[in-house]
Enzyme design. Structure first.
Site, short mmCIF file in Angstrom:
data_model
loop_
_atom_site.label_atom_id
_atom_site.label_comp_id
_atom_site.label_asym_id
_atom_site.label_seq_id
_atom_site.Cartn_x
_atom_site.Cartn_y
_atom_site.Cartn_z
N GLN A 248 24.66 7.78 -4.77
CA GLN A 248 25.32 7.18 -5.92
C GLN A 248 26.21 8.20 -6.63
OE1 GLN A 248 21.86 5.93 -8.05
NE2 GLN A 248 20.89 7.92 -7.89
N ASP A 322 11.45 9.63 -6.54
CA ASP A 322 12.82 9.13 -6.73
C ASP A 322 13.63 9.52 -5.52
OD1 ASP A 322 14.77 8.25 -9.33
OD2 ASP A 322 15.77 9.25 -7.65
N ASP A 374 10.13 1.41 -11.61
CA ASP A 374 11.33 1.39 -12.46
C ASP A 374 12.57 1.51 -11.56
OD1 ASP A 374 12.99 1.42 -14.61
OD2 ASP A 374 12.56 3.47 -15.22
#
Lengths: 514, 549
Positions: A248, A322, A374
């Site tokens: 990203q 993550d 999340d």
């Protein structure tokens, strides 16, 4: 017979030269059209509409230009040169100007877009009729039409192949526009030398051409800086950090005391109100689990959820999984960001893992008292799998007895069906659910779900230092007003992925999703 | 003349301007990825045609011997084991068991070497459902109308996409940019197939059942479908839409390895009309799959059968005879380079039937005559290891099944599709080509003679139409050849008398292979394997708790 009539070498050369110019002109014309359409779809989305309306408007404008050409008189070569220069400058700078206008939000963008398309279209429409009139003196009509049109379409073909394969990906829209602007000016300069015999007092024209050339060349050289500048306008605030990771584009902005994180241009948090989001994500679940020791956080590489978890002294370990090392790296090193998460990622109770959540869960057997999912919203099929019955069953295998799962579940206001689909999915996976919501001004109403094998109990006490949650106010979070109320939805199963389609419908047209 | 000169100038100029990567002007310079070209034990198999084998050095007694560890043989073993019968042995020509459900594995993923999915079985396919329940993939009552399947094996969305006109559209039936009239004709075709799916005989049995053995009595006009090709039938019925023709031909090539200009219309219609299997909990009419294709079924079958019965691989039957007490089966053991003799009371022949004629010299002539019409389609399957998931391209993102309309291939499946991953990462694409454009014997010759480099070049070029960076992404390209992959259902294949003769077998040699049906489908292999096992069990005096076939 006229076609095979002998012609002098000099007129043959002139004609070839002019036809070559037609080729360049046709290429340039199509480039401007494609650049405008691609830019519009890039900035406004919905590419089919943008391409269709831009191309339609452009063709209409070209028709208008062709019709207007009848009013062009005087020295045709001179007019041709002037129009070339105008096309070059106007067409060349269109993409850059539109991009800047969009970024600066100067005026209604769509109006500017179609105005630019009309202007360029009219100028381009004037070109071919003029060339034909210039050539008419030397070539029979049927040959003229066939040659000019053939070359015209050939130029269009060349660009339609080059644009998607080379120009758009390698040069970008802004540079492509400017480069072809230079080609137009080049044609003008070439015509000036070719027809010098037919022109008087060309000095003025030459000077103008030189200025146009310099302008476009300068634009080409500065295109990179211009797009950076425009991007910084889009973000409005000062960019203090920007990086492209393999997954990203990470951008952190700051304006006074407001720090914002953007991933792929989507706002992830604003330091003004992120405490609302993260307190609501963690405490209604974790404060009700005084026995909890081990916590797993999936996603949330900014460490803000971990910061909330570390408020509980009895927590002995927090594992943060993550995907993006770049995220956890900057949130554990950059001073300003460490200040935001209270240096949570460097706490000795915290272990940071960079891996795909499901892969890590499949390859490890650890169980946890509290798991936080999340993840980014289910905006594509890969992310949608992280909200599926299959994934929740996988998570369940990592829940300790009496353990609880907290899931960020997009907005029950903007994406009501998506939210209740996530709830239905957790239920289908065999979990008891307690959906709730909180108002986060940067996002709007946001939704969460607590899930576990046993039903959740409300917390009796919150840790000190919270700014948003109160014990008295908590029951309100679990009550849904009529416009966000329960909807019976089918669970999101891996073989259907209904959530991705529902989510896309619901967020269509709503800007700035989480 | 002048115009041509001009055009020539322009072409030269365009090429001069072009950068590497634009096709036509510069040859591809990136070297081909490495990889293997594997035909299994084809060379050994072909020794049956003329070689003499030495006499056996050892005699092994096995009450039941199963020759062939594909789905038919493994299903027979499963059925015996399920009944508590343990006295059987399995032998297999290839080095690994699984037949058309074999799989491979590398550092990136497991991947199929042949069949890659199983549609949710019909209610009449009771043996398949019972098998799936035993293997843990069917998690409710197997006889329920819509049983619950383990969702890890249900194919994840998005399932299928088709590349045409430069865009990936959803589903394999062309619809984007297809004219209204063609879409109407597609709808008419599928409505027709729907009515055939519901067609039943007087006793209430569906005419197009799967397995075929459960099919009801066909009315004369349905039986007549087996006298013409699918292509001719479509023309005859006024189905002319090119998009529909492409799709019907695609499924014939995909399921039968054969062009629809050669396929029996009965088989073509059966493809559309036979499947009614559905699953509960949203499974609908999905399919079961895994990174290794149908390999997971083989793996679980082997686990069910147990290590003690692990197939003895690399053993090929080279002579087969009946004796008063059973069968005498001479096999060649490739590892030991010796012949062995099995003395078995019963033999389950679970290998392709054409091989039987090569090894059983006393085969009754009518049985030979029933086998003789079988013709086999060769397949080529390439596994491309990619350093990165390919960019999705325009339209629907990467699916499980990805088909290119203008391609001789059947497209590719993505091995990592069933994984729950956010980051793309490396993957394996399994590329299928049934080589249906040429005669099978020519295609087989090609499989044996054409070098890896030429196949690789051809495959990469084909995929480059939709993925222009495929060559840069591919780190390995491994090719698996199946010379006699499946029998071809040509007109006349669906002859009940012939099938009865095959089903009767040859004394104590029971035939169990999809070749008996003529349709190379998991349900058929399983049916014939289970049937053979049950017949042996009852011949041995066992009282079966239930008959599954």
């Amino acid at each position: 017979m006229t076609a095979s009539a002998p012609s002098t070498p000099s007129t043959t050369r002139t004609r070839h030269a002019l036809l070559a110019s037609v080729f360049v002109i046709a290429s340039c014309g199509l480039v401007y059209e494609l650049v405008a359409a691609a830019l519009a779809s890039y900035l406004l989305g919905d590419s089919i509409t943008q391409f269709s309306t831009v191309i339609g408007a452009y063709l209409f404008a070209m028709g208008l230009g062709s019709w207007l050409s009848r009013f062009v008189g005087g020295n045709l070569v001179r007019r041709f040169v002037e129009i070339e220069l105008a096309v070059g400058v106007v067409g060349g700078f269109t993409a850059a100007a539109l991009f800047l206008a969009f970024a600066a939000q100067a005026g209604p963008f769509r109006a500017l877009l179609y105005l630019a398309v009309l202007a360029v279209g009219v100028l381009v429409g004037l070109e071919i009729p003029l060339v034909m009139r210039i050539l008419k003196r030397e070539v029979a009509f049927k040959d003229l039409v066939s040659q000019v049109l053939a070359v015209d379409y050939l130029g269009a073909l060349a660009v339609s192949l080059l644009f998607p394969l080379l120009l758009a990906p390698w040069l970008g829209l802004m540079r492509t526009g400017l480069l072809f602007g230079l080609f137009n000016v080049g044609v003008a300069i070439f015509a000036l030398s070719l027809f010098r015999a037919q022109l008087v007092s060309v000095r003025g024209l030459r000077a103008t051409a030189a200025v146009c050339f310099a302008l476009l060349g300068g634009g080409l050289a500065l295109a990179g800086q211009v797009s950076d500048m425009a991007e910084s306008w889009i973000y409005a605030d000062k960019i203090i950090y920007a990086q492209n990771s393999p997954y990203q584009r990470i951008v952190v902005t700051r304006w006074r005391d407001d720090v914002r994180l953007f991933l792929n241009q989507n706002l992830q948090f604003s330091s003004k109100d992120e405490y609302r989001y993260h307190e609501a994500l963690i405490h209604p679940g974790l404060a009700a689990l005084p026995q909890a020791r081990r916590v797993l956080v999936l996603g949330g590489g900014d460490g803000l959820a971990v910061r909330e978890i570390l408020r509980y002294p009895q927590i002995t370990s927090v594992t943060l999984v993550d995907l993006d090392p770049a995220m956890t790296q900057i949130f554990s090193t950059a001073p300003l960001l460490r200040q935001l998460n209270d240096n949570a990622l460097n706490d000795k109770r915290v272990t940071v893992v960079n891996d795909d959540a499901a892969r890590w869960l499949e390859e490890h057997a650890d169980v946890f008292d509290f798991i936080v999912a999340d993840f980014p919203d289910p905006s594509n099929f890969s992310l949608g799998k992280l909200y599926s019955t299959g994934f929740y069953r996988l998570l369940q295998r990592h829940l300790a007895p009496g353990g609880r799962l907290a899931v960020q579940a997009t907005s029950p206001f903007y994406a009501r069906r998506s939210f209740w689909t996530i709830v239905a999915t957790l239920r289908a996976a065999g979990l008891q659910t307690s959906p709730y919501h909180a108002l986060v001004p940067s996002f709007g109403e946001w939704g969460y779900v607590l899930a576990g094998v046993e039903p959740a109990v409300p917390p009796a006490v919150y840790p000190p230092g919270l700014r948003f949650l109160t014990i008295e106010g908590t029951p309100d979070l679990f009550r849904f007003p009529a416009d966000m109320e329960y909807l019976p939805m089918e669970p999101n199963r891996l073989n259907e992925q209904s959530l991705v389609r529902i989510f896309e419908q619901e967020w269509h047209g709503v800007a700035g999703n989480h | 003349m002048r115009r041509r000169d001009f055009l020539k100038d322009m072409t030269a100029a365009t090429c001069g301007l072009s950068l590497p990567g634009l096709s036509g002007c510069a040859p591809d310079t990136k070297s081909l990825p490495p990889g293997s070209l594997d035909s299994g034990n084809a060379r050994l198999g072909h020794r049956l045609r003329h070689d003499e084998f030495p006499p056996p050095v050892e005699v092994i007694r096995a009450p039941v011997l199963i020759a062939g560890a594909g789905i038919a043989g493994l299903s027979a073993a499963w059925r015996l084991k399920r009944e508590g019968f343990d006295d059987f042995a399995l032998i297999e020509l290839e080095d690994t068991p699984g037949g058309n459900s074999r799989y491979g594995e590398n550092a990136i993923s497991r991947y199929p070497l042949a069949a890659h999915y199983l549609p949710l079985p019909n209610p009449e396919a009771r043996a398949v459902r019972a098998l799936l329940a035993d293997l843990g993939a069917l998690q409710s009552d197997p006889d329920a109308p819509e049983p619950v399947y383990d969702e890890r094996y249900l194919c994840h969305a998005p399932q299928e996409r088709l590349y045409r006109l430069g865009v990936w559209q959803e589903g394999l039936i062309p619809h984007l940019g297809v004219a209204r009239a063609e879409l109407d004709e597609q709808a008419r075709f599928f409505a027709r197939m729907e009515s055939l799916r519901a067609l039943r005989d007087k006793r209430g049995r569906r005419v197009f059942a799967l397995p075929l053995a459960y099919g009801g009595e066909a009315p004369e006009w349905v039986a007549g479908l087996d006298t013409l090709t699918m292509y001719d039938w479509m023309r005859q019925e006024g189905f002319n839409a090119p998009s529909l023709h492409w799709y019907v031909n695609y499924v014939c090539r995909d399921d039968y390895g054969t062009d629809y200009r050669h396929i029996s219309a009965w088989a073509g219609v059966h493809y559309f009309a036979c499947r009614i299997g559905r699953g509960g909990e949203g499974a609908n009419d999905s399919v079961l799959t895994a990174p290794e294709g149908n390999g997971w079924l083989v793996e679980r079958l082997l686990a069910f059968i147990g290590k003690a019965h692990a197939p003895r691989c690399g053993e090929m039957v080279h002579a087969l005879a009946q004796t008063p007490r059973g069968c005498r089966v001479d096999v060649w053991n490739e590892a030991r380079q010796v012949s062995l003799r099995y003395e078995a009371e019963h033999l389950v022949w679970a290998a392709p039937l054409f091989v039987l004629a090569h090894v059983a010299h006393e085969l009754p002539s009518e049985l030979s005559a029933a086998i003789a019409p079988l013709s086999y389609a060769p397949w080529l399957i390439a596994n491309l290891s990619l350093s990165e998931t390919p960019p999705p391209g325009a339209g629907l993102p990467l699916c499980w099944d990805n088909v290119l309309q203008d391609s001789p291939s059947l497209g590719y499946v993505t091995a990592t599709h069933q994984n729950i991953r956010v980051a793309g990462g490396p993957t394996v694409l399994t590329y299928y080509n049934a080589l249906s454009g040429i005669e099978p014997f020519q295609a087989r010759h090609m499989l044996l003679s054409k070098p890896h480099r030429l196949w690789a070049e051809e495959i990469l070029r084909d995929l480059a139409h939709a993925h222009r960076d495929i060559r840069e992404l591919t780190t390995r390209l491994d090719i698996q050849c199946h010379g006699h992959a499946m029998s071809r259902p040509l007109p006349g294949f669906n002859d009940p008398a012939r099938r009865r003769r095959l089903a009767d077998g040859w004394g104590r040699v029971r035939l169990a292979h999809a070749d008996l049906s003529g349709l190379s489908l998991f349900e058929e292999s399983n049916y014939w394997g289970v049937r053979a096992a049950e017949n042996i069990l009852t011949a041995q005096g066992a009282r079966l708790k239930e008959r599954l076939a």
